[in-house]
Each structure stands twice: as C-alpha cells, then as structure tokens.
Design a protein around this motif. Structure first.
Motif, PDB file in Angstrom:
ATOM      1  N   LYS A 190       0.851  -0.950   0.296  1.00 22.22           N
ATOM      2  CA  LYS A 190       0.294   0.065  -0.147  1.00 22.22           C
ATOM      3  C   LYS A 190       0.578   1.183   0.216  1.00 22.22           C
ATOM      4  O   LYS A 190       0.511   2.241  -0.610  1.00 22.22           O
ATOM      5  CB  LYS A 190      -1.010  -0.068   1.258  1.00 22.22           C
ATOM      6  N   THR A 191       1.833   1.196   0.464  1.00 16.93           N
ATOM      7  CA  THR A 191       2.490   2.721   0.650  1.00 16.93           C
ATOM      8  C   THR A 191       3.388   2.740  -0.581  1.00 16.93           C
ATOM      9  O   THR A 191       4.097   3.722  -0.832  1.00 16.93           O
ATOM     10  CB  THR A 191       4.206   2.302   2.160  1.00 16.93           C
ATOM     11  N   ILE A 192       4.117   1.558  -0.994  1.00 18.11           N
ATOM     12  CA  ILE A 192       4.624   1.481  -2.393  1.00 18.11           C
ATOM     13  C   ILE A 192       3.710   2.404  -3.320  1.00 18.11           C
ATOM     14  O   ILE A 192       3.694   3.431  -4.046  1.00 18.11           O
ATOM     15  CB  ILE A 192       5.143   0.263  -2.999  1.00 18.11           C
ATOM     16  N   LYS A 193       2.245   1.438  -3.285  1.00 17.98           N
ATOM     17  CA  LYS A 193       0.962   2.780  -4.396  1.00 17.98           C
ATOM     18  C   LYS A 193       1.765   4.048  -4.320  1.00 17.98           C
ATOM     19  O   LYS A 193       1.472   5.119  -5.416  1.00 17.98           O
ATOM     20  CB  LYS A 193      -0.189   1.648  -4.326  1.00 17.98           C
ATOM     21  N   GLU A 194       1.254   4.234  -3.035  1.00 19.72           N
ATOM     22  CA  GLU A 194       0.880   5.576  -2.580  1.00 19.72           C
ATOM     23  C   GLU A 194       2.358   6.633  -2.430  1.00 19.72           C
ATOM     24  O   GLU A 194       1.885   7.958  -3.146  1.00 19.72           O
ATOM     25  CB  GLU A 194       0.410   5.993  -0.921  1.00 19.72           C
ATOM     26  N   MET A 195       3.193   5.439  -2.110  1.00 18.17           N
ATOM     27  CA  MET A 195       4.124   6.878  -2.778  1.00 18.17           C
ATOM     28  C   MET A 195       5.233   6.797  -4.003  1.00 18.17           C
ATOM     29  O   MET A 195       5.709   7.803  -4.659  1.00 18.17           O
ATOM     30  CB  MET A 195       5.814   6.227  -2.170  1.00 18.17           C
ATOM     31  N   SER A 196       4.361   5.724  -5.152  1.00 20.66           N
ATOM     32  CA  SER A 196       4.611   5.765  -5.941  1.00 20.66           C
ATOM     33  C   SER A 196       3.827   7.389  -6.738  1.00 20.66           C
ATOM     34  O   SER A 196       4.607   7.895  -7.657  1.00 20.66           O
ATOM     35  CB  SER A 196       4.293   4.620  -6.972  1.00 20.66           C
ATOM     36  N   ALA A 197       2.902   7.048  -6.370  1.00 19.59           N
ATOM     37  CA  ALA A 197       1.569   8.615  -6.622  1.00 19.59           C
ATOM     38  C   ALA A 197       2.373   9.248  -6.677  1.00 19.59           C
ATOM     39  O   ALA A 197       2.479  10.810  -7.071  1.00 19.59           O
ATOM     40  CB  ALA A 197       0.175   8.361  -6.304  1.00 19.59           C
ATOM     41  N   ALA A 198       2.696   9.871  -4.998  1.00 20.39           N
ATOM     42  CA  ALA A 198       3.600  10.847  -4.141  1.00 20.39           C
ATOM     43  C   ALA A 198       5.110  11.232  -5.145  1.00 20.39           C
ATOM     44  O   ALA A 198       5.106  12.233  -5.506  1.00 20.39           O
ATOM     45  CB  ALA A 198       3.919  10.357  -3.283  1.00 20.39           C
ATOM     46  N   VAL A 199       5.269  10.449  -6.052  1.00 25.12           N
ATOM     47  CA  VAL A 199       6.863  11.217  -6.812  1.00 25.12           C
ATOM     48  C   VAL A 199       6.575  10.933  -8.106  1.00 25.12           C
ATOM     49  O   VAL A 199       7.632  11.958  -7.938  1.00 25.12           O
ATOM     50  CB  VAL A 199       7.618   9.023  -6.620  1.00 25.12           C
ATOM     51  N   ARG A 200       5.399  10.502  -8.448  1.00 23.33           N
ATOM     52  CA  ARG A 200       5.573  10.715  -9.873  1.00 23.33           C
ATOM     53  C   ARG A 200       4.444  12.619  -9.277  1.00 23.33           C
ATOM     54  O   ARG A 200       5.152  14.155 -10.584  1.00 23.33           O
ATOM     55  CB  ARG A 200       4.228  10.183 -10.499  1.00 23.33           C
ATOM     56  N   VAL A 201       3.757  12.789  -8.288  1.00 25.62           N
ATOM     57  CA  VAL A 201       3.229  14.310  -8.831  1.00 25.62           C
ATOM     58  C   VAL A 201       5.182  15.162  -8.144  1.00 25.62           C
ATOM     59  O   VAL A 201       4.289  16.323  -8.555  1.00 25.62           O
ATOM     60  CB  VAL A 201       2.301  14.541  -7.701  1.00 25.62           C
ATOM     61  N   GLY A 202       5.440  14.745  -7.516  1.00 23.09           N
ATOM     62  CA  GLY A 202       6.831  15.235  -6.655  1.00 23.09           C
ATOM     63  C   GLY A 202       7.427  15.692  -7.968  1.00 23.09           C
ATOM     64  O   GLY A 202       8.189  16.770  -8.174  1.00 23.09           O
ATOM     65  N   GLN A 203       7.617  14.712  -8.930  1.00 23.27           N
ATOM     66  CA  GLN A 203       9.006  14.830 -10.020  1.00 23.27           C
ATOM     67  C   GLN A 203       8.060  15.928 -10.553  1.00 23.27           C
ATOM     68  O   GLN A 203       8.707  17.080 -11.430  1.00 23.27           O
ATOM     69  CB  GLN A 203       8.698  13.573 -10.537  1.00 23.27           C
ATOM     70  N   ARG A 204       6.422  15.890 -11.491  1.00 19.76           N
ATOM     71  CA  ARG A 204       6.036  17.338 -11.779  1.00 19.76           C
ATOM     72  C   ARG A 204       6.623  18.745 -11.212  1.00 19.76           C
ATOM     73  O   ARG A 204       6.719  19.308 -11.341  1.00 19.76           O
ATOM     74  CB  ARG A 204       4.746  17.124 -12.145  1.00 19.76           C
ATOM     75  N   GLU A 205       5.641  18.645  -9.909  1.00 17.93           N
ATOM     76  CA  GLU A 205       6.064  20.106  -8.945  1.00 17.93           C
ATOM     77  C   GLU A 205       7.552  19.990  -9.115  1.00 17.93           C
ATOM     78  O   GLU A 205       7.951  21.762  -8.834  1.00 17.93           O
ATOM     79  CB  GLU A 205       5.454  19.471  -8.128  1.00 17.93           C
ATOM     80  N   ALA A 206       8.344  19.576  -9.034  1.00 18.75           N
ATOM     81  CA  ALA A 206       9.339  19.524  -8.796  1.00 18.75           C
ATOM     82  C   ALA A 206      10.366  20.025 -10.052  1.00 18.75           C
ATOM     83  O   ALA A 206      11.225  21.586 -10.236  1.00 18.75           O
ATOM     84  CB  ALA A 206      10.654  17.930  -7.947  1.00 18.75           C
TER      85      ALA A 206
END
Length: 554
Positions: free
Chosen positions: A262-278
């Motif tokens: 579950k954490t992998i799924k959540e953090m994968s989405a967070a990484v994608r969002v973070g990559q766009r924002e960064a």
C-alpha cells in the motif's frame, strides 16, 4: 540382415501389445481420476491436488476408492489430513505398506527393479508429483500418478505388476492403488525402500529432539484476518508449537507485505506528483535566474554608461559651460530673455533608478524561486526515500513469508557417521549443518528413520515411530521365509555377528549433538519431522535445492 516372417510377427505383436497396454493404463488411470474428481466436485488438473480435494480424500473411506489393495489388511483410520504418512517398500515381498501414527493404513503389491536395474534401497522422500507424467528416459512411456523420490529417475507410478521385479528401477503400482495413494500423500513424506519387510514401531526416548514452544506477545498476534493469515485462536502470551509459530510469522509477514505494498502504491503516486512539481519549480527557478541575469546586465550597462559620460567631459568644456552659465545669469539680471541652452552633458546620462528597482525585484523573485525549488526537491527526495524504504520492506516481508512457509514444512535431520556431521533441511532446502560426534565409531550404527507422526495429548510433545532398515540381504530373507513356510518346527535367524549395527535406541544414545544444534532443531520441529541416523554419507541424490536428505544402503 533379413528378418524372418516369424520374428517380424513377434516384433509387431510386441509393439501392438505395448501400445495397447499404454493406452489401457492411461485410460484406466484417467477414468479413475475422473470419477474421483467428479465425486469431489473438482475440475482442477494442475500438478498438485488442491487442499480441499486432498482433505476430502484423506477423510474419505479408503475402502470405497475402488483401488486394488491387498485383501485382509487391517487399516488404520486417516482422520487428520495434516498428520504425516510414510511408505515402506519391501523388495523381497514386492509390496508397499502405508503407515500413519495409528499403524498400517493400506498395503499393495508392487513391482520393483529387475536384475540390472535394481531399485535403490534406503530412505527417500516424495519430492515431486505429477498426475499425467511421461517418461523422459523411456520414449515417453506413460506414468500416471507419478510420485518422484529421486531426480535420477526413480518414482512410484502406475505400471504392470506381474508379481516379481520387472521395472527399470521405479516402483510400479496397480492403477487403483496408485490413484488412491495420490490422494493420500504429499510432498515431503518419507519412503523407505528396504530389502525385506520391516514394520515401524512406536518409539519413546528422552534423547529424541523435542519441539520448543514459543511465547507469542500480543503484538505478534495483531495480524489481519485474511485467508492467508487464518490461525487458530491463540490467547495473548500463550505457548504455541513451532508450526503455529510459523503460521504466526507468515501472518505477520503477509500483513507487513500488504502494508508495504500500500505504501509503495501511495509513494509511487507521490513521487510522480513530486516530479511534476519539482520540474515546474525548476523551470520557474530557471526563468527567475534568467530575469535576474538580464536585470543585472542592464545595471552593469547603465553603470558603464555613467562612467563613459563622466570621462568625456573635459576641463575646457567645464570652463565654457561655467562661462555660459555666468553669461546667462547676467542676461537674466538685465531683463533680457535668454534662449534655453542645451542640456548639460551630465544631465544626459542614463538614470539608474529604474534599473536598480528592476534588479531588486528580480533578485527577490530569484530568492523565492530558489526557496520553492529547494522545497519541492526536498519533498521529492523524501517521497523517493519512502518509496525505496517501502520497496525494501516489501522485499523483506516477501522473504519472511517464504521462510515462514518453509518453516511450516516437515523438518529433515540426518546424522551421518561417515561424514561426522548433522544435516538439517526444511522445505527441500538446506537450513544448516554442523559437526557431530559418534561414540564407539568402529561399531556400525545401522540406518534408522525416526518419524514424528503426531502430537501427544499435551500438545507440546511428539509421538515418534522408528523404522530400522535391516542389513541382511533380500535373498537371505527369502530363504528364511521359504523354510518357515515349509513347516519346519523352528527356524532361527543366524546370530548377530560381532560388530553388527546398533538398535534404534542404541544408535540414538551414541550420538552426541551440541546444545545449540539441539536448540536450532527444536525451534522448527513438529509433526512430519524425520531424523535419520546412518553409517552412510548423504546420498548424491541430495542436491542444493528441491531435494531432501537421502541415504542409500547396500
């Protein structure tokens, strides 16, 4: 070379007979299995029978299976499909006997290896099962209900049972009995191949390994109620046996694996969002840097212009300008109008007020963009770190689940006098090995198989049976049986020669095992476990993985 018509006819007849036999055996086996499958309400044709089907077969009456078993055999009940079975094959008698903790379950005639293709004798394990197997050695010959005991080609399977050794090393079974046995046994159960008939006996000794009961804290029991993690109700801080403890470990690993997933799924989405924002923050920072560089260039240009204007105004020009200003002042004082004079050279210099303001504004925006970009980069780095941690936790939970499942398999222990070592395996893979001492090494130990067949009523100790493989040859045993059957008043076996193997009890007493080895065994020991004590080394049939501890006897 010419072949006579008669010889050709015999060859054709043999080929036809072989084909008819193969078809009939396969058809019969398939028919029996189809009936069993229909009765169980199952359509699965995978390699291993499903747990429900195996349970149904183990709980069902053996008498109703239609298998041809030896008549007059008093059968023990098979009421618990979790308790182990084991088989004893007698080369001399050409039969196999199936036992559990209550005694003899069933018995059938077999056909073992013929002269030149002898079936190996010793202690083996069912290491593979295949319902519809074809030989990869003998031209794809059908071998229904194959249960492999070595990877060198020895197995139990359906075949012709003529009443004497006739195979190329395998143990042929009647079709009905083979189908029945398939529903009873499972991978990891022991098979003893003896030169003569041997009967397991109940065995009690304080020297046998004992299971270590585990105390489970409440935190270890806080696992989700899932099919994979279903456990018997265990009160907090209670004692549980090693198998139950393995189930607890598996449940815990499954829960941790699910949480990590579950954490992998959540953090994968967070990484994608973070990559766009960064990326967006980096672009804004780049634009702010460009704007600041432009403002800085303008300021530098203005400063240079000021320096140029100041250097172009010479002393003579300054004197003429001063004279013109004095003259103009006189004319104004005389009341005459004076035409507007040209602007002073230092009044024509580019002003720096706007440039300085622009530079300050872009500097502020650059600082804000730098702060924002650093914050987004830090957020992305944190998300990536959490993703990596979750991925690592998922891998660790996966390995823990595999290890817990392995701990639920029967434990195998071999003490070899030849190797002077003790070997421990579980789930057909090594756990550890260690040195061992044998008292009076000049005296043979023999070969003895001790099997933990069930738990005692107290739930913390085990019932054991032992099978000792005799050292007399099958031919000597046949002669003994022939004389006994002839009606002789008394037939005595020859006396035990000096240096003959120890009994099962004596062999156990002669083994000296370190306490830490005992403790490591106790942590994994439960029903189905086996201990072999033998003079022989580990057989070459025992490989790195996918095999069990095996010994061959002469």
């Amino acid at each position: 070379m010419r072949i006579s018509v008669e010889a050709r006819g015999r060859m054709v007849s043999a080929c036809i007979f072989s084909a008819i036999f193969a078809i009939s055996v396969a058809t019969k086996a398939l028919g029996l299995e189809a009936m069993r499958t229909a009765a169980l309400g199952s359509s699965s044709f995978d390699t291993e029978r499903s747990g429900a089907a195996r349970s149904a077969n183990r709980h069902g009456s053996l008498k109703n299976s239609g298998a041809k078993s030896e008549p007059g055999v008093k059968r023990a009940e098979v009421n618990n499909h979790e308790l182990p079975l084991f088989a004893v094959v007698s080369i001399a008698d050409q039969r196999v006997s199936i036992y559990n903790h209550d005694g003899l379950v069933d018995r059938s005639a077999v056909s073992t290896g013929m002269l030149g293709h002898a079936t190996p004798k010793g202690v083996f394990t069912i290491i593979g099962r295949e319902r519809f197997h074809r030989s990869n050695i003998y031209s794809g010959a059908p071998m229904p209900f194959m249960q492999r005991i070595t990877w060198s080609g020895i197995a139990m399977h359906v075949g012709v049972v003529p009443g004497h050794p006739a195979s190329h090393g395998c143990i042929r079974l009647p079709a009905g009995f083979a189908a029945k046995l398939w529903g009873l046994t499972k991978i990891g159960e022991r098979v003893v191949i003896s030169p003569e008939e041997v009967t397991p006996i109940e065995f009690v000794s304080p020297l046998l390994p004992a299971p270590k009961m585990q105390v489970v804290a409440e935190a270890d029991q806080a696992a989700p109620s899932t099919p994979q993690a279903s456990l018997a109700a265990t009160p907090p801080s209670s004692l549980i046996n090693p198998h139950q403890y393995a189930e607890q470990l598996r449940a815990k690993a499954v829960a941790e694996k699910a949480a990590a997933g579950k954490t992998i799924k959540e953090m994968s989405a967070a990484v994608r969002v973070g990559q766009r924002e960064a990326a967006r923050a980096a672009a804004e920072l780049k634009a702010a840097e460009a704007a600041y560089a432009s403002a800085q260039a303008k300021a530098e240009t203005a400063a240079k212009a000021d320096q140029v204007v100041g250097s172009d105004v010479s002393a003579s020009q300054q004197e003429s300008i001063l004279g013109a200003e004095l003259k103009a002042a006189d004319e104004i004082g005389a009341g005459r109008s004076v035409a507007r004079r040209p602007a002073k050279p230092y009044e024509q210099m580019v002003g720096t007020t706007d440039t300085a303001a622009e530079l300050a504004d872009t500097a502020a925006k650059l600082e804000a963009a730098t702060t924002a970009s650093a914050a987004k980069a830090a957020d992305l780095e944190d998300a990536v770190r959490q993703l990596n941690d979750a991925t690592e936790a998922y891998g660790a939970a996966t390995n823990a689940e595999k290890e817990a499942v392995r701990r639920m398999s029967p434990l195998s222990v071999l003490v070899s006098k030849k190797d002077q070592r003790i070997y421990v395996r579980q789930g057909l893979a090594p756990v550890f090995d260690a040195p061992v001492s044998v008292r009076d090494p000049a005296t043979p130990l023999g070969s003895h198989l001790y099997i933990a067949t069930a738990a005692e009523n107290d739930g913390t100790s085990l019932k054991w049976s032992v099978v000792s493989i005799p050292t007399r040859s099958a031919e000597e045993w046949r002669e003994h049986k022939r004389k006994a059957a002839s009606g002789a008043e008394q037939v005595e076996l020859p006396p035990k020669p000096r240096g003959s193997p120890s009994s099962a009890a004596d062999a156990l007493e002669r083994i000296e095992i370190a306490k830490d080895v005992h403790d490591r065994i106790a942590e994994r020991l439960w029903t189905g476990a086996s201990l072999i004590i033998s003079d022989q080394p580990v057989s070459g049939e025992t490989g790195p993985v996918g095999t069990d501890l095996t010994v061959k006897v002469r």
